[in-house]
Design an enzyme around this catalytic site. Sequence first.
Site, PDB file in Angstrom:
ATOM      1  N   GLU A 214      -9.070   4.654   0.003  1.00 34.38           N
ATOM      2  CA  GLU A 214      -8.464   5.382   1.095  1.00 34.38           C
ATOM      3  C   GLU A 214      -8.673   6.882   1.391  1.00 34.38           C
ATOM      4  O   GLU A 214      -8.824   7.491   0.266  1.00 34.38           O
ATOM      5  CB  GLU A 214      -6.962   4.928   1.363  1.00 34.38           C
ATOM      6  CG  GLU A 214      -6.217   5.597   2.868  1.00 34.38           C
ATOM      7  CD  GLU A 214      -4.856   4.834   3.156  1.00 34.38           C
ATOM      8  OE1 GLU A 214      -4.437   4.296   2.203  1.00 34.38           O
ATOM      9  OE2 GLU A 214      -4.580   5.271   4.104  1.00 34.38           O
TER      10      GLU A 214
ATOM     11  N   ASN B  32      -4.519  -2.317  10.491  1.00 30.03           N
ATOM     12  CA  ASN B  32      -3.913  -2.322   9.367  1.00 30.03           C
ATOM     13  C   ASN B  32      -2.484  -2.371   9.581  1.00 30.03           C
ATOM     14  O   ASN B  32      -2.021  -1.372  10.198  1.00 30.03           O
ATOM     15  CB  ASN B  32      -4.504  -1.297   8.267  1.00 30.03           C
ATOM     16  CG  ASN B  32      -3.490  -0.949   7.244  1.00 30.03           C
ATOM     17  OD1 ASN B  32      -3.564  -1.533   6.238  1.00 30.03           O
ATOM     18  ND2 ASN B  32      -2.637   0.161   7.073  1.00 30.03           N
ATOM     19  N   GLU B  33      -1.694  -2.988   8.791  1.00 34.26           N
ATOM     20  CA  GLU B  33      -0.244  -2.549   8.700  1.00 34.26           C
ATOM     21  C   GLU B  33       0.479  -2.438  10.243  1.00 34.26           C
ATOM     22  O   GLU B  33       0.888  -1.464  10.431  1.00 34.26           O
ATOM     23  CB  GLU B  33       0.457  -1.684   7.896  1.00 34.26           C
ATOM     24  CG  GLU B  33       0.156  -2.180   6.286  1.00 34.26           C
ATOM     25  CD  GLU B  33       0.962  -1.386   5.364  1.00 34.26           C
ATOM     26  OE1 GLU B  33       1.442  -0.458   5.497  1.00 34.26           O
ATOM     27  OE2 GLU B  33       0.755  -1.735   4.493  1.00 34.26           O
TER      28      GLU B  33
ATOM     29  N   TYR C  45       3.425  -4.382  -2.333  1.00 34.53           N
ATOM     30  CA  TYR C  45       3.481  -3.530  -3.425  1.00 34.53           C
ATOM     31  C   TYR C  45       4.984  -3.928  -4.594  1.00 34.53           C
ATOM     32  O   TYR C  45       5.840  -4.559  -3.982  1.00 34.53           O
ATOM     33  CB  TYR C  45       3.734  -2.324  -3.023  1.00 34.53           C
ATOM     34  CG  TYR C  45       2.533  -1.580  -2.651  1.00 34.53           C
ATOM     35  CD1 TYR C  45       1.436  -1.242  -3.229  1.00 34.53           C
ATOM     36  CD2 TYR C  45       2.272  -1.685  -1.052  1.00 34.53           C
ATOM     37  CE1 TYR C  45       0.389  -0.640  -2.656  1.00 34.53           C
ATOM     38  CE2 TYR C  45       1.249  -1.144  -0.556  1.00 34.53           C
ATOM     39  CZ  TYR C  45       0.047  -0.672  -1.435  1.00 34.53           C
ATOM     40  OH  TYR C  45      -0.945  -0.094  -0.760  1.00 34.53           O
TER      41      TYR C  45
ATOM     42  N   GLU D 147      -3.852  -5.276  -0.121  1.00 38.12           N
ATOM     43  CA  GLU D 147      -3.076  -4.187  -0.730  1.00 38.12           C
ATOM     44  C   GLU D 147      -2.104  -4.628  -1.789  1.00 38.12           C
ATOM     45  O   GLU D 147      -0.993  -5.572  -1.260  1.00 38.12           O
ATOM     46  CB  GLU D 147      -2.498  -3.160   0.350  1.00 38.12           C
ATOM     47  CG  GLU D 147      -3.654  -2.172   1.138  1.00 38.12           C
ATOM     48  CD  GLU D 147      -2.886  -1.469   1.773  1.00 38.12           C
ATOM     49  OE1 GLU D 147      -1.629  -0.686   1.614  1.00 38.12           O
ATOM     50  OE2 GLU D 147      -3.500  -1.033   2.924  1.00 38.12           O
TER      51      GLU D 147
ATOM     52  N   GLN E  92      -4.832   1.874  -5.413  1.00 35.28           N
ATOM     53  CA  GLN E  92      -6.101   2.055  -4.932  1.00 35.28           C
ATOM     54  C   GLN E  92      -7.190   2.461  -6.057  1.00 35.28           C
ATOM     55  O   GLN E  92      -6.602   2.966  -7.185  1.00 35.28           O
ATOM     56  CB  GLN E  92      -5.964   3.276  -3.932  1.00 35.28           C
ATOM     57  CG  GLN E  92      -5.109   2.928  -2.795  1.00 35.28           C
ATOM     58  CD  GLN E  92      -5.378   3.749  -1.532  1.00 35.28           C
ATOM     59  OE1 GLN E  92      -6.109   4.897  -1.574  1.00 35.28           O
ATOM     60  NE2 GLN E  92      -4.466   3.569  -0.744  1.00 35.28           N
TER      61      GLN E  92
HETATM   62  O1  AHR Z   1      -1.961   2.353  -0.140  1.00 29.57           O
HETATM   63  C1  AHR Z   1      -0.827   3.337   0.425  1.00 29.57           C
HETATM   64  C2  AHR Z   1      -0.527   3.080   1.758  1.00 29.57           C
HETATM   65  O2  AHR Z   1       0.425   1.705   1.516  1.00 29.57           O
HETATM   66  C3  AHR Z   1      -1.688   2.297   2.816  1.00 29.57           C
HETATM   67  O3  AHR Z   1      -2.246   3.218   3.442  1.00 29.57           O
HETATM   68  C4  AHR Z   1      -0.775   1.595   3.738  1.00 29.57           C
HETATM   69  O4  AHR Z   1      -1.589   0.437   4.239  1.00 29.57           O
HETATM   70  C5  AHR Z   1       0.271   0.950   2.880  1.00 29.57           C
HETATM   71  O5  AHR Z   1       1.624   1.271   3.555  1.00 29.57           O
END
Ligand code: AHR
Length: 518
Positions: free
Chosen positions: A50, A197-198, A265, A321, A370
Site C-alpha cells: 500500500e 476496500n473495507e 488482524y 489482509e 504488508q
Molecule cells: O493494512 C493497513 C490498513 O488496515 C489498510 O489500509 C486497511 O485496509 C486496513 O484497515
Amino acid sequence: MKNLFAKSISVVLLAAATVTVSAQQKATAVINADQGTYVINKNIYGQFAEHLGHGIYGGIWVGENSSIPNTHGVRNDVIAALKKIKIPNLRWPGGCFADEYHWMDGIGPREKRARMINTHWGGVVEDNSFGTNEFLNLCEELGTEPYICGNLGSGSVEEMSKWVEYMTFDGESPMANLRKQNGREKPWKVKYFGVGNENWGCGGNMTPEGYSELYRRYATYVRNYAGNELYKIAGGANVDDYKWTETLMKNIPRGMMNGISLHNYTFTDGWTNKGNATGFNEDQYFKVLENGQRMDDLITKHSAILDMYDPAKRIGFVVDEWGVWYNVEPNTNPGFLFQQNSLRDALLAGEILNIFHKHCDRVKMANIAQMVNVLQAIIFTESDKMLLTPTYYVFDMYKVHQDATMLPMTVNSPDYSRLNRNMKAISTTASVDKNGAIHVTLVNIDPKNDIEVSCDVRGAKATKLTDGQIITGKETGTFNTFDNPYQVQLENFKDAKFKNGTLTVKVPAKSLVTVELK
Ligand code: AHR
C-alpha cells in the site's frame, strides 16, 4: 538420618516427576498420503503493498536515478528477495489508500503527475511517481499476478471502468491510446480486481445493503476485454461481521463476483491494546498466538454462510489482509505503521498459513499485510540496506506447499498452557507436489519444550527423507537487525528420520520445521 531418607525420597520423586514431564512431550500423527483432494492455491502466499509509510517509497520504489541499484526504479535487492519466495500475487495500491486513489494522477510523465496528501497515512505528500505503469511492470518483472484494488469509496464508475480499459484493452480506444502514449503498446494481463476496500469503514462507511447495490453497479462496468478475464473480488467483512458476508452473498448475483474478502488482524489484547512487537513477556506471547488461532473459527463460520449460497464452492474466500498489528516503534511516524518482526511473528505466520491450508477448499487467496516496512513485513529497508524478517523465512520455507495437494493429517499434540488456557502446541501441514514429493511442516509454539512427533505416513510412495529445514532463534522475541541480520533465518534441519513408513521428527521448542519425503 530420617531427614536424609526423606530428602532422597523427594529427590527420587522429583526425578520421576521430571521424567514424566519430559515423557509427555511427544505427539503422534497420521498422514493419509493417498487421500489428498484439494489443492493449496498458491495465491494464499499473496502479498500486499500500500502507499503507506515506506511500503512503496524507499521500500520498493527508489526511482531510476537513485544510487541504490534498481531496475526501472525498483530496488534490485527487493526484487531478488521476492523472486526467491515466488510471490504469486501482489495487491495494490491499498488498503484505505485505494478508496482515495485516482489512478489518472499516477500516469504519464512523472514530473507532471499530481501531488496530493496521503490523508490516511501520515499526511505526507504523495507525488504519484509510482503508478499503474510502474506497478504492472514490476509484477511482470516478478512474474506475479497483479491484484488491483479499485476506488469505489470516492471514485466514479467511469473512473474504475476506464482504469480496466487502460490496463487491459488491446485495440483502438481512448484509454488504450493513452496507455500507448505513455509508452506501453500491449495491454498487461490483470486477473484480480477488488471492487473497493473495507467499504464498511475507511472505504465509505457503508451498510452491506448499500455496498451490495454499488458493487453490482461498479462491477457491471469492470469489463472483461478480449484475452483478459477478471476475477472480481467483493470487499468483504471486518472480522466476525457475518451479516456483511450473508448480505453480499444474498444480494450480489453469482456471475458478478468471483471472490469475497475478509480482513482480520491479530493483536496482543485488541485494537486498543495492540501490545509491542518486542520486549514482550510470555503471557503476551501466548495471547498473540492464541488470538492468531481465531482465524480458524472465522473462516469456518464465514465459509458456512458461503456454503449455504454457493455449495459448489465457485466463490473464493480471499483473506486479503491478515497479520499481526502492534504499536508502532517509538520515534517513528505513527501513520507509517512500522513495527519490528520477531520469531513470535514467524510462528504466528506458520500457524495461520496452516489454517489457510486446512480450509483450502474455500480459501483461494490471502495477502499478508504488508510486504515491505509496514505491519508484519517480510522485508525491511533502510536507505541502501535490506534485511529479511523472520516472517520472510516462513514464506521461503512454505513455498513448497504452493499449488501442492493438501494431504489429510491428524495430530495428537500436547497442550501449551498459560493463563489457565490451553492451545495445541503443534500445528501442521502435509502436502504432495506435482513431482510426488511430500512436504510435512510442523510448528511448535511451546517456547520451552521440544516435542517428538511420531507420524504414521500411510499410502505414500515416498521411501526416503530427502531434506529438512528449520526456523528458530534464541528467544521467542529474537529479531533481525541491520547490524545483526541473521538471528532468525532458514537453516538445515537433521533431527528427523523416516523408516518403515514412520516419520519421526524432534521439533525444537519455538520452531517451524519442514521435511521432505521422496
Ligand atoms: O493494512 C493497513 C490498513 O488496515 C489498510 O489500509 C486497511 O485496509 C486496513 O484497515
